[in-house]
Design an enzyme around this catalytic site. Structure first.
Site, PDB file in Angstrom:
ATOM      1  N   SER A   1       1.589 -15.788  38.065  1.00  0.00           N
ATOM      2  CA  SER A   1       0.199 -15.395  38.297  1.00  0.00           C
ATOM      3  C   SER A   1      -0.775 -16.483  37.886  1.00  0.00           C
ATOM      4  O   SER A   1      -1.950 -16.419  38.206  1.00  0.00           O
ATOM      5  CB  SER A   1      -0.107 -14.140  37.477  1.00  0.00           C
ATOM      6  OG  SER A   1      -0.140 -14.478  36.101  1.00  0.00           O
ATOM      7  N   GLY A   2      -0.283 -17.474  37.151  1.00  0.00           N
ATOM      8  CA  GLY A   2      -1.190 -18.488  36.624  1.00  0.00           C
ATOM      9  C   GLY A   2      -1.645 -18.142  35.211  1.00  0.00           C
ATOM     10  O   GLY A   2      -2.224 -18.961  34.520  1.00  0.00           O
ATOM     11  N   GLY A   3      -1.366 -16.924  34.764  1.00  0.00           N
ATOM     12  CA  GLY A   3      -1.693 -16.533  33.391  1.00  0.00           C
ATOM     13  C   GLY A   3      -0.708 -17.166  32.410  1.00  0.00           C
ATOM     14  O   GLY A   3       0.319 -17.713  32.820  1.00  0.00           O
ATOM     15  N   VAL A   4      -1.042 -17.083  31.113  1.00  0.00           N
ATOM     16  CA  VAL A   4      -0.225 -17.761  30.098  1.00  0.00           C
ATOM     17  C   VAL A   4       1.220 -17.255  30.089  1.00  0.00           C
ATOM     18  O   VAL A   4       2.163 -18.055  30.095  1.00  0.00           O
ATOM     19  CB  VAL A   4      -0.810 -17.517  28.675  1.00  0.00           C
ATOM     20  CG1 VAL A   4      -0.030 -18.284  27.634  1.00  0.00           C
ATOM     21  CG2 VAL A   4      -2.269 -17.885  28.632  1.00  0.00           C
ATOM     22  N   ASP A   5       1.381 -15.934  30.089  1.00  0.00           N
ATOM     23  CA  ASP A   5       2.732 -15.395  29.891  1.00  0.00           C
ATOM     24  C   ASP A   5       3.679 -15.760  31.040  1.00  0.00           C
ATOM     25  O   ASP A   5       4.785 -16.244  30.800  1.00  0.00           O
ATOM     26  CB  ASP A   5       2.685 -13.874  29.704  1.00  0.00           C
ATOM     27  CG  ASP A   5       1.811 -13.485  28.523  1.00  0.00           C
ATOM     28  OD1 ASP A   5       1.566 -14.356  27.670  1.00  0.00           O
ATOM     29  OD2 ASP A   5       1.367 -12.331  28.471  1.00  0.00           O
ATOM     30  N   SER A   6       3.235 -15.547  32.276  1.00  0.00           N
ATOM     31  CA  SER A   6       4.160 -15.861  33.378  1.00  0.00           C
ATOM     32  C   SER A   6       4.369 -17.372  33.484  1.00  0.00           C
ATOM     33  O   SER A   6       5.450 -17.828  33.849  1.00  0.00           O
ATOM     34  CB  SER A   6       3.705 -15.256  34.707  1.00  0.00           C
ATOM     35  OG  SER A   6       2.563 -15.888  35.210  1.00  0.00           O
ATOM     36  N   SER A   7       3.343 -18.155  33.126  1.00  0.00           N
ATOM     37  CA  SER A   7       3.500 -19.617  33.184  1.00  0.00           C
ATOM     38  C   SER A   7       4.515 -20.109  32.172  1.00  0.00           C
ATOM     39  O   SER A   7       5.361 -20.959  32.478  1.00  0.00           O
ATOM     40  CB  SER A   7       2.158 -20.314  32.914  1.00  0.00           C
ATOM     41  OG  SER A   7       1.217 -19.942  33.874  1.00  0.00           O
TER      42      SER A   7
ATOM     43  N   CYS B   1       0.829  -1.203   0.000  1.00  0.00           N
ATOM     44  CA  CYS B   1       0.000   0.000   0.000  1.00  0.00           C
ATOM     45  C   CYS B   1       0.873   1.266   0.000  1.00  0.00           C
ATOM     46  O   CYS B   1       1.540   1.546  -0.979  1.00  0.00           O
ATOM     47  CB  CYS B   1      -0.982  -0.055   1.177  1.00  0.00           C
ATOM     48  SG  CYS B   1      -2.350   1.093   1.006  1.00  0.00           S
ATOM     49  N   TYR B   2       0.927   1.999   1.099  1.00  0.00           N
ATOM     50  CA  TYR B   2       1.790   3.188   1.149  1.00  0.00           C
ATOM     51  C   TYR B   2       3.220   2.816   0.762  1.00  0.00           C
ATOM     52  O   TYR B   2       3.901   3.552   0.051  1.00  0.00           O
ATOM     53  CB  TYR B   2       1.760   3.786   2.559  1.00  0.00           C
ATOM     54  CG  TYR B   2       2.511   5.097   2.687  1.00  0.00           C
ATOM     55  CD1 TYR B   2       1.869   6.304   2.452  1.00  0.00           C
ATOM     56  CD2 TYR B   2       3.861   5.117   3.059  1.00  0.00           C
ATOM     57  CE1 TYR B   2       2.556   7.508   2.570  1.00  0.00           C
ATOM     58  CE2 TYR B   2       4.547   6.312   3.179  1.00  0.00           C
ATOM     59  CZ  TYR B   2       3.896   7.507   2.937  1.00  0.00           C
ATOM     60  OH  TYR B   2       4.569   8.688   3.053  1.00  0.00           O
TER      61      TYR B   2
END
Ligand code: XMP
Length: 520
Positions: free
Chosen positions: A230-236, A86-87
């Site tokens: 934290s149990g979240g994806v990233d820290s796990s 595009c641009y």
């Protein structure tokens, strides 16, 4: 023997298109490493980066505007293949003596590309019977084709939609191959990076893990590392990767703030401490959080209190581990891009989302961020490759302040217990009926108002639970998920029957904007 997975890389210069991150994701899906940089990256830096190919993104400006974003002219003399989108294509055309003008008819949305002549190496397989459906979004087009370029395809509105100079490996497309609405766009980007730029495709989950393990070992040596789990994806995923690299040198601190989902604290301990043998310190801090939040009902104040307490508690634990030299964080590539944007004033926050603002300087810990180069889908692929449970890797996002922003107004233990049980039933039913994976984020909300009901022969006066489920790609805009009536009825029945204290359930049918995803 491990290979250097960063030896083949593509540089994407960003001219401000809303789709630039998608270009990067498509390149990564072709198993090639790439980085996004601002369009005005200095030529020396570009040379030092040593890309095997360069992609110029789209952008909102017109090339003929005064002060329009431009690039180092010598970029085209580096002998590196260039794809302008595009641009980017318009810029390339102007550079080589072509002409760009406002389109008689602006073009947004689907269009049919018509091939002209032989497609050549980049467009091989892109046309079927001389045609290819594409996604357009432009107000300008190339009117005069630059010398030594040939036209590969056009549409009824814009006769010049794809150009090439095969001898010099320069290509331009007016449409957006990076969006899903261009069905064969993925193939085009794959061909650019693998055939034209000659990358072999080393960027795979297995290689990413191997490379990260080596780099973590080199970085930290025999030092100790602490990580807030934290149990979240990233820290796990970060914890799993670092544990694979340095084993017991990693100490995870898991702060149970009493605002987690049902059974979540035990699940985290089971997965990491029990099954994987990761060193995890569990801090039971429910009472401290409840005390801190008592009497507070303003959402931003609650966020600040929760974030502040987290830092205090984490610091106390870290102080006990005085020999730790590193703080590991699950920062991912979009965070890196976003904070670069925040520095240039591009980003705009409505809620103070990222409440974990890092630790005080006096702690003198160095940062270890093994996921810094990865997009979320790559983090998940790496997590799965390392054997983390599917449900953990594909879990919907959960806000840092947890149930603290899903209990409207003041937070009390009684409310958190009710909400946890209602939410668990809701999520269990979404899994059972196969809706969970189609939804981007689903959760229950506690409303601290009482309404009248009737159970058996008695009148009840109890709390209300609201259910939310949204579909979204970027969490900036979201639509509510059309959960079938029969399933809503079943979930509502279960919550009212099984959770004492609730006699009414509602379903949130607001989209974002104007509503936000969380209720606070
Ligand atoms: P909103 O409510 O702004 O949410 O539409 C967009 C996404 O951000 C998450 N969210 C948070 N995440 N701390 C977080 O870590 C927070 O304070 C916070 N508030 C909202 C929300 O769950 C959704 O995924």
């Amino acid at each position: 023997m491990s290979q250097d997975i960063h030896s083949e890389k593509i540089l994407i210069l960003d001219f401000g298109s809303q789709y630039t991150q998608l270009i990067a994701r498509r390149v990564r899906e072709a198993h090639v490493y790439c980085e996004l940089h601002p369009y005005d990256m200095a030529l020396d830096e570009i040379k030092a980066f040593a890309p095997k190919g360069i992609i110029l993104s789209g952008g909102p400006k017109s090339v003929y505007d005064e002060g329009a974003p431009a690039i180092a002219e010598e970029l085209f003399e580096l002998g590196v293949p260039v794809l302008g989108i595009c641009y980017g294509m318009q810029l390339m055309s102007c550079h080589f003596g072509g002409e760009v003008v406002p389109a008689g008819k602006r073009e947004y949305g689907h269009a049919e590309l018509q091939a002209q002549g032989t497609p050549g190496p980049l467009f091989d397989g892109f046309f079927v019977e001389g045609k290819s459906p594409v996604w357009m979004s432009h107000g300008d087009h190339v009117e005069k084709v630059p010398g030594n370029f040939e036209v590969v395809a056009g549409t009824a509105n814009a006769p010049v939609c794809a150009i090439q100079n095969v001898a010099r490996n320069l290509y331009g497309v007016q449409f957006h191959p990076e969006v899903n609405h261009t069905p064969r766009g993925e193939l085009l980007i794959d061909r650019f990076v693998r055939q034209i730029c000659d990358c072999s495709g080393q960027w795979t989950p297995g290689q990413i893990i191997e490379d990260a393990v080596i780099r973590i070992r080199e970085q930290v040596g025999t030092d100790k590392v602490i990580l807030g789990l934290s149990g979240g994806v990233d820290s796990s995923v970060a914890a799993t990767l670092i544990h694979r690299a340095i084993g017991d040198q990693l100490i995870c601190v898991f702060v149970d703030n009493g605002l987690l989902r049902l059974g979540e604290g035990d699940q985290v301990m089971d997965t990491f401490a029990e099954n994987m043998g990761v060193n995890v310190i569990r801090v039971d801090a429910e009472q401290r959080f409840l005390d801190g939040l008592a009497g507070v009902s303003d959402p931003e104040k609650k966020r600040k209190i929760i974030g502040g307490l987290f830092v205090d508690i984490f610091e106390e634990e870290a102080a006990k581990l005085s020999d730790a030299k590193w703080l590991a964080q699950g920062t991912i590539y979009p965070d890196v891009i976003e904070s670069a944007g925040a520095k240039t004033g591009k980003a705009h926050n409505i809620k103070s989302h990222h409440n974990v603002g890092g630790l005080p300087d006096y702690m003198k810990l160095s940062l270890l961020e093994p996921l810094r180069e990865l997009f979320k889908d790559e983090v998940r692929a790496v997590g799965e490759e390392m054997g983390l449970p599917h449900a953990m890797v594909w879990r919907h996002p959960f806000p840092g302040p947890g149930l603290g922003v899903r209990i409207l107004g003041e937070v009390k233990k009684e409310y958190a217990d009710i909400l946890r049980r209602a939410d668990a039933i809701y999520i269990e039913e979404l899994y059972r009926t196969g809706h969970y994976d189609k939804i981007s984020q689903a959760f229950a909300v506690f409303l601290p108002v009482k309404s009248v009901g009737v159970m058996g022969d008695g009148r009840t006066y109890e709390y209300v639970i609201a259910l939310r489920a949204v579909e979204t790609k970027d969490f900036m805009t979201a639509g509510w998920y059309p959960l079938p009536y029969a399933e809503l009825a079943h979930i509502s029945g279960r919550i009212i029957n099984e959770v004492k204290g609730v006699n009414r359930v509602t379903y949130d049918i607001s989209s974002k904007p104007p509503a936000t995803i969380e209720w606070e």
